[in-house]
Design an enzyme around this catalytic site. Sequence first.
Site, PDB file in Angstrom:
ATOM      1  N   ASP A  34     -21.728 -18.579   7.202  1.00 16.04           N
ATOM      2  CA  ASP A  34     -20.783 -18.064   6.205  1.00 16.04           C
ATOM      3  C   ASP A  34     -20.617 -19.047   5.047  1.00 16.04           C
ATOM      4  O   ASP A  34     -20.396 -18.627   3.907  1.00 16.04           O
ATOM      5  CB  ASP A  34     -19.396 -17.856   6.842  1.00 16.04           C
ATOM      6  CG  ASP A  34     -19.278 -16.509   7.543  1.00 16.04           C
ATOM      7  OD1 ASP A  34     -20.176 -15.667   7.365  1.00 16.04           O
ATOM      8  OD2 ASP A  34     -18.285 -16.306   8.267  1.00 16.04           O
ATOM      9  N   GLU A  56     -23.332  -7.218  12.082  1.00 13.93           N
ATOM     10  CA  GLU A  56     -23.596  -8.015  10.873  1.00 13.93           C
ATOM     11  C   GLU A  56     -23.971  -9.454  11.275  1.00 13.93           C
ATOM     12  O   GLU A  56     -24.987  -9.981  10.860  1.00 13.93           O
ATOM     13  CB  GLU A  56     -22.335  -8.019  10.003  1.00 13.93           C
ATOM     14  CG  GLU A  56     -22.479  -8.828   8.740  1.00 13.93           C
ATOM     15  CD  GLU A  56     -21.157  -8.992   7.993  1.00 13.93           C
ATOM     16  OE1 GLU A  56     -20.109  -8.547   8.488  1.00 13.93           O
ATOM     17  OE2 GLU A  56     -21.182  -9.601   6.909  1.00 13.93           O
ATOM     18  N   HIS A  57     -23.115 -10.073  12.066  1.00 12.56           N
ATOM     19  CA  HIS A  57     -23.404 -11.415  12.587  1.00 12.56           C
ATOM     20  C   HIS A  57     -23.631 -11.304  14.092  1.00 12.56           C
ATOM     21  O   HIS A  57     -22.833 -10.670  14.782  1.00 12.56           O
ATOM     22  CB  HIS A  57     -22.214 -12.357  12.392  1.00 12.56           C
ATOM     23  CG  HIS A  57     -21.702 -12.412  10.995  1.00 12.56           C
ATOM     24  ND1 HIS A  57     -20.611 -11.679  10.571  1.00 12.56           N
ATOM     25  CD2 HIS A  57     -22.132 -13.118   9.922  1.00 12.56           C
ATOM     26  CE1 HIS A  57     -20.388 -11.928   9.299  1.00 12.56           C
ATOM     27  NE2 HIS A  57     -21.294 -12.798   8.869  1.00 12.56           N
TER      28      HIS A  57
HETATM   29  P1  NAD Z   1     -11.301  -9.046  -3.623  1.00 10.70           P
HETATM   30  O1  NAD Z   1     -11.692  -9.969  -4.725  1.00 10.70           O
HETATM   31  O2  NAD Z   1     -12.370  -8.277  -2.963  1.00 10.70           O
HETATM   32  O3  NAD Z   1     -10.252  -7.988  -4.186  1.00 10.70           O
HETATM   33  C1  NAD Z   1      -9.200  -8.362  -5.010  1.00 10.70           C
HETATM   34  C2  NAD Z   1      -9.019  -7.307  -6.080  1.00 10.70           C
HETATM   35  O4  NAD Z   1      -8.640  -6.086  -5.480  1.00 10.70           O
HETATM   36  C3  NAD Z   1      -7.974  -7.637  -7.091  1.00 10.70           C
HETATM   37  O5  NAD Z   1      -8.571  -8.266  -8.192  1.00 10.70           O
HETATM   38  C4  NAD Z   1      -7.380  -6.289  -7.447  1.00 10.70           C
HETATM   39  O6  NAD Z   1      -7.781  -5.929  -8.735  1.00 10.70           O
HETATM   40  C5  NAD Z   1      -7.980  -5.320  -6.452  1.00 10.70           C
HETATM   41  N1  NAD Z   1      -6.927  -4.539  -5.804  1.00 10.70           N
HETATM   42  C6  NAD Z   1      -5.968  -4.992  -4.971  1.00 10.70           C
HETATM   43  N2  NAD Z   1      -5.143  -3.985  -4.609  1.00 10.70           N
HETATM   44  C7  NAD Z   1      -5.577  -2.878  -5.251  1.00 10.70           C
HETATM   45  C8  NAD Z   1      -5.135  -1.526  -5.287  1.00 10.70           C
HETATM   46  N3  NAD Z   1      -4.083  -1.104  -4.583  1.00 10.70           N
HETATM   47  N4  NAD Z   1      -5.810  -0.640  -6.058  1.00 10.70           N
HETATM   48  C9  NAD Z   1      -6.898  -1.047  -6.763  1.00 10.70           C
HETATM   49  N5  NAD Z   1      -7.351  -2.319  -6.769  1.00 10.70           N
HETATM   50  C10 NAD Z   1      -6.710  -3.221  -6.018  1.00 10.70           C
HETATM   51  O7  NAD Z   1     -10.492  -9.934  -2.582  1.00 10.70           O
HETATM   52  P2  NAD Z   1      -9.832  -9.575  -1.188  1.00 10.70           P
HETATM   53  O8  NAD Z   1      -8.923  -8.416  -1.310  1.00 10.70           O
HETATM   54  O9  NAD Z   1      -9.284 -10.833  -0.654  1.00 10.70           O
HETATM   55  O10 NAD Z   1     -11.033  -9.119  -0.258  1.00 10.70           O
HETATM   56  C11 NAD Z   1     -12.144  -9.921  -0.025  1.00 10.70           C
HETATM   57  C12 NAD Z   1     -13.076  -9.137   0.856  1.00 10.70           C
HETATM   58  O11 NAD Z   1     -14.366  -9.701   0.829  1.00 10.70           O
HETATM   59  C13 NAD Z   1     -12.647  -9.069   2.315  1.00 10.70           C
HETATM   60  O12 NAD Z   1     -12.744  -7.741   2.737  1.00 10.70           O
HETATM   61  C14 NAD Z   1     -13.668  -9.955   3.021  1.00 10.70           C
HETATM   62  O13 NAD Z   1     -13.916  -9.580   4.356  1.00 10.70           O
HETATM   63  C15 NAD Z   1     -14.867  -9.734   2.149  1.00 10.70           C
HETATM   64  N6  NAD Z   1     -15.853 -10.796   2.263  1.00 10.70           N
HETATM   65  C16 NAD Z   1     -17.021 -10.479   2.878  1.00 10.70           C
HETATM   66  C17 NAD Z   1     -18.022 -11.406   2.976  1.00 10.70           C
HETATM   67  C18 NAD Z   1     -19.330 -11.012   3.597  1.00 10.70           C
HETATM   68  O14 NAD Z   1     -20.351 -11.545   3.292  1.00 10.70           O
HETATM   69  N7  NAD Z   1     -19.380 -10.002   4.426  1.00 10.70           N
HETATM   70  C19 NAD Z   1     -17.843 -12.682   2.452  1.00 10.70           C
HETATM   71  C20 NAD Z   1     -16.639 -12.990   1.821  1.00 10.70           C
HETATM   72  C21 NAD Z   1     -15.661 -12.020   1.708  1.00 10.70           C
END
Ligand code: NAD
Length: 428
Positions: free
Chosen positions: A351, A317-318
């Site tokens: 990022d 990816e990166h």
């Molecule tokens: P998120 O917003 O993706 O998820 C949070 C949500 O997950 C909550 O609102 C909840 O409703 C749901 N959730 C939590 N546990 C659950 C369960 N057991 N069952 C069903 N739903 C559930 O936030 P996060 O969890 O912090 O994840 C962020 C993700 O985004 C990470 O994987 C990160 O690597 C990714 N990310 C990727 C990039 C990119 O460009 N590649 C950039 C930023 C973030």
Amino acid sequence: MIHLKKAVRTAEADQEGVHDIVSKMLAKIAVGGEAAARDYARELDKWNGEIIVTPEQRAAASAAVPEQLKADIRFAHNNVRRFAEAQRATVSDCTIEILPGLTAGQKQIPVSATGCYVPGGRYSHVASAIMTITTAKVAGVPHVAACSPPRPGLGIPPAILYAMDLCGADVILSMGGVQGVAAMANGLFGLPKADILVGPGNQYVAEAKRILFGQIGIDMFAGPTDSMVIADATADPEMVAYDLVGQAEHGYNSPVWLVTSDRNLADQILRRVPELIETLPELNRHSAKASWADFAEVILCEDAEEMARFADELAPEHLHVQCKDLDWWLGRLKSYGSLFLGEETTVAFGDKTSGPNHVLPTSGAARYTGGLSVHKFMKTVTWQRATREASRPLAEATARISRLEGMEGHARSADIRLSKFFPEEDFD
Ligand code: NAD
């Protein structure tokens, strides 16, 4: 090629369980609509408040964010917008006269409505708001909705809300996870149904998008973030170590790879990375430690060509190259989501602030696609028209090919044109 450190796990371990959970949630929301989505918001995010963010709440968020942070968000927004505008300028329509009298063309039309997912569970992903909403707006999407998980009792954190507002989200929903995705896809809470859903998120969000694909478009199916550094003997080992730790911080299952032609550098990194991880704040330390222990690899190669071949096979990816002769690398490498050349830049710049999009293909998908761009919000459609004279050879050939294929209805559509436009002639 020698593996000095090998990954002991692969990222897809519990995908089946996630699929079952998410498909049940989507089915319940498809039947129960807004009430079912609210139930999940209450259960999973402890959110009882309003779903649609009001203009007053947008203004309050702006007032709550420190001026320096707002300036930084505006800086990042400006860079991302300028890059997206440069992409938009490469998108053009075309027209060609294929035969005398037969004109055809191609048009680029933005989708009517999009939903941008802005993750917010664990970190405050301000940058994801900038990357998705700004790019949709520059592409010319008339209606841009965005959602992000609310914090219990507080709602969407002010900095994320400020960024969503600044970048031009028409509607903002305080709703995360599968319920947020479903609300935008199904057109709940007064939204138009999204034509395409974009943005990163955790495994539940990614799986919801994958299941909904077909009913709506998606940018890509995103797995855990992954990153590779290619470093030769000219690289600064301390800088490489910091960069690897920064990328391991993303998540416990984020793969990071060091590919190097220098044994001495590899040994220094293997020693230094665990030391640096120990200095991170607790939560980040846990992720980075697990990522480094289970998913990281250090690979020693013979030369630049072998390093490039390995990188192209993994399609990270990166991809950050910290080697001599950066122009050779830019010309040689073929498979990556986003490429960073030289130690003066870093994946963290991409990022957060520098301009090229950070929503990128993971898990080797860079073999067949790039990341989020204005093009993902645009449909390439075609049109054609013909003069009566031009329709003649088209109708004659079409009728013959259609009959060969056994498609009599198609052949007759051609025949009726010949008999209408050239009534004096006998085409049998
Ligand atoms: P998120 O917003 O993706 O998820 C949070 C949500 O997950 C909550 O609102 C909840 O409703 C749901 N959730 C939590 N546990 C659950 C369960 N057991 N069952 C069903 N739903 C559930 O936030 P996060 O969890 O912090 O994840 C962020 C993700 O985004 C990470 O994987 C990160 O690597 C990714 N990310 C990727 C990039 C990119 O460009 N590649 C950039 C930023 C973030």
